[in-house]
Motif scaffolding. Sequence first.
Motif, mmCIF file in Angstrom:
data_model
loop_
_atom_site.group_PDB
_atom_site.id
_atom_site.type_symbol
_atom_site.label_atom_id
_atom_site.label_comp_id
_atom_site.label_asym_id
_atom_site.label_seq_id
_atom_site.Cartn_x
_atom_site.Cartn_y
_atom_site.Cartn_z
ATOM 1 N N HIS A 43 0.869 -1.176 0.000
ATOM 2 C CA HIS A 43 0.000 0.000 0.000
ATOM 3 C C HIS A 43 0.906 1.226 0.000
ATOM 4 O O HIS A 43 1.834 1.306 0.799
ATOM 5 C CB HIS A 43 -0.912 0.016 1.232
ATOM 6 C CG HIS A 43 -1.681 -1.252 1.388
ATOM 7 N ND1 HIS A 43 -2.636 -1.656 0.484
ATOM 8 C CD2 HIS A 43 -1.632 -2.219 2.331
ATOM 9 C CE1 HIS A 43 -3.139 -2.820 0.867
ATOM 10 N NE2 HIS A 43 -2.536 -3.176 1.993
ATOM 11 N N GLU A 45 -0.292 4.445 0.239
ATOM 12 C CA GLU A 45 -0.912 5.591 0.907
ATOM 13 C C GLU A 45 -1.250 5.346 2.372
ATOM 14 O O GLU A 45 -1.800 6.230 3.021
ATOM 15 C CB GLU A 45 -2.190 5.995 0.157
ATOM 16 C CG GLU A 45 -1.937 6.416 -1.273
ATOM 17 C CD GLU A 45 -3.209 6.742 -2.017
ATOM 18 O OE1 GLU A 45 -4.291 6.811 -1.399
ATOM 19 O OE2 GLU A 45 -3.134 6.911 -3.244
ATOM 20 N N THR A 46 -0.958 4.166 2.893
ATOM 21 C CA THR A 46 -1.353 3.902 4.282
ATOM 22 C C THR A 46 -0.460 2.861 4.942
ATOM 23 O O THR A 46 0.028 1.945 4.280
ATOM 24 C CB THR A 46 -2.814 3.400 4.357
ATOM 25 O OG1 THR A 46 -3.217 3.310 5.719
ATOM 26 C CG2 THR A 46 -3.010 2.069 3.693
ATOM 27 N N GLU A 48 -0.584 -0.203 7.690
ATOM 28 C CA GLU A 48 -1.628 -1.200 7.926
ATOM 29 C C GLU A 48 -1.334 -1.871 9.260
ATOM 30 O O GLU A 48 -0.226 -2.369 9.482
ATOM 31 C CB GLU A 48 -1.640 -2.219 6.785
ATOM 32 C CG GLU A 48 -2.813 -3.135 6.782
ATOM 33 C CD GLU A 48 -2.924 -3.940 5.486
ATOM 34 O OE1 GLU A 48 -4.005 -4.502 5.272
ATOM 35 O OE2 GLU A 48 -1.953 -4.023 4.714
ATOM 36 N N LYS A 86 3.509 2.077 5.209
ATOM 37 C CA LYS A 86 3.204 2.191 3.783
ATOM 38 C C LYS A 86 4.501 1.985 2.996
ATOM 39 O O LYS A 86 5.591 2.337 3.445
ATOM 40 C CB LYS A 86 2.560 3.541 3.460
ATOM 41 C CG LYS A 86 3.437 4.741 3.653
ATOM 42 C CD LYS A 86 2.653 6.000 3.333
ATOM 43 C CE LYS A 86 3.499 7.240 3.602
ATOM 44 N NZ LYS A 86 2.754 8.457 3.306
ATOM 45 N N GLU A 104 -6.653 0.422 8.665
ATOM 46 C CA GLU A 104 -5.923 1.083 7.580
ATOM 47 C C GLU A 104 -6.728 2.275 7.079
ATOM 48 O O GLU A 104 -7.851 2.503 7.524
ATOM 49 C CB GLU A 104 -5.683 0.092 6.436
ATOM 50 C CG GLU A 104 -6.972 -0.499 5.873
ATOM 51 C CD GLU A 104 -6.774 -1.790 5.109
ATOM 52 O OE1 GLU A 104 -5.639 -2.170 4.806
ATOM 53 O OE2 GLU A 104 -7.790 -2.439 4.816
ATOM 54 N N LYS A 105 -6.151 3.010 6.150
ATOM 55 C CA LYS A 105 -6.835 4.145 5.539
ATOM 56 C C LYS A 105 -8.100 3.646 4.822
ATOM 57 O O LYS A 105 -8.100 2.554 4.246
ATOM 58 C CB LYS A 105 -5.888 4.828 4.549
ATOM 59 C CG LYS A 105 -6.433 6.077 3.927
ATOM 60 C CD LYS A 105 -5.387 6.717 3.019
ATOM 61 C CE LYS A 105 -5.976 7.934 2.333
ATOM 62 N NZ LYS A 105 -5.008 8.553 1.436
ATOM 63 N N THR A 108 -8.768 1.385 1.239
ATOM 64 C CA THR A 108 -7.504 0.795 0.805
ATOM 65 C C THR A 108 -7.757 -0.427 -0.066
ATOM 66 O O THR A 108 -7.072 -0.643 -1.066
ATOM 67 C CB THR A 108 -6.650 0.421 2.032
ATOM 68 O OG1 THR A 108 -6.307 1.634 2.706
ATOM 69 C CG2 THR A 108 -5.391 -0.317 1.649
ATOM 70 N N HIS A 109 -8.742 -1.215 0.302
ATOM 71 C CA HIS A 109 -9.060 -2.450 -0.420
ATOM 72 C C HIS A 109 -9.592 -2.188 -1.829
ATOM 73 O O HIS A 109 -9.651 -3.100 -2.647
ATOM 74 C CB HIS A 109 -10.068 -3.287 0.371
ATOM 75 C CG HIS A 109 -11.391 -2.628 0.550
ATOM 76 N ND1 HIS A 109 -11.574 -1.515 1.353
ATOM 77 C CD2 HIS A 109 -12.606 -2.905 0.025
ATOM 78 C CE1 HIS A 109 -12.839 -1.152 1.315
ATOM 79 N NE2 HIS A 109 -13.486 -1.991 0.518
ATOM 80 N N ASP A 112 -5.790 1.263 -3.201
ATOM 81 C CA ASP A 112 -4.398 1.463 -2.821
ATOM 82 C C ASP A 112 -3.685 0.138 -2.600
ATOM 83 O O ASP A 112 -3.382 -0.254 -1.472
ATOM 84 C CB ASP A 112 -4.306 2.326 -1.553
ATOM 85 C CG ASP A 112 -2.865 2.558 -1.110
ATOM 86 O OD1 ASP A 112 -1.958 2.529 -1.964
ATOM 87 O OD2 ASP A 112 -2.648 2.742 0.101
#
Length: 142
Positions: A43, A45-46, A48, A86, A104-105, A108-109, A112
Amino acid sequence: MVENYNIKEKGYHPFVIKEGWQLAKLNYTKEQHIDNITQLDVHLETDELFILIAGKAVLIAATIIDNEPHFEVEKLMLNIIYNIPKGVWHNIAMEEGSEIFIAEKSNTHISDFKHLALSNSKKEELHNLVNTQLKLSIVNER
């Protein structure tokens, strides 16, 4: 006023998606067994967060050097928070009956993630690392 969730279905289930963050549950599936890990995810952007709430699991992290993953594996302990920053390639090997919370952000799934397919030699290397980690940790628990 109080929301209640009890996710029992196998697989990955984002169940609380709020502005900026989400909580998901990963319940064991055959694809998460070490014999069936074929790829890593990243990822961009985030971070986890992972929390093992039942069973046994190993968190797999990897850096990519010369287009090859170099693995680090860690057996997850119950109710401990583990962070994958990230940009770090990762996956989770689980035994049947295992359950993990993931924070997470949000979404995301959906947008990202990237995947990296593992070569047969890297799958074998990872399999050996994870099995060694599980055997060592089981011996240390006695």
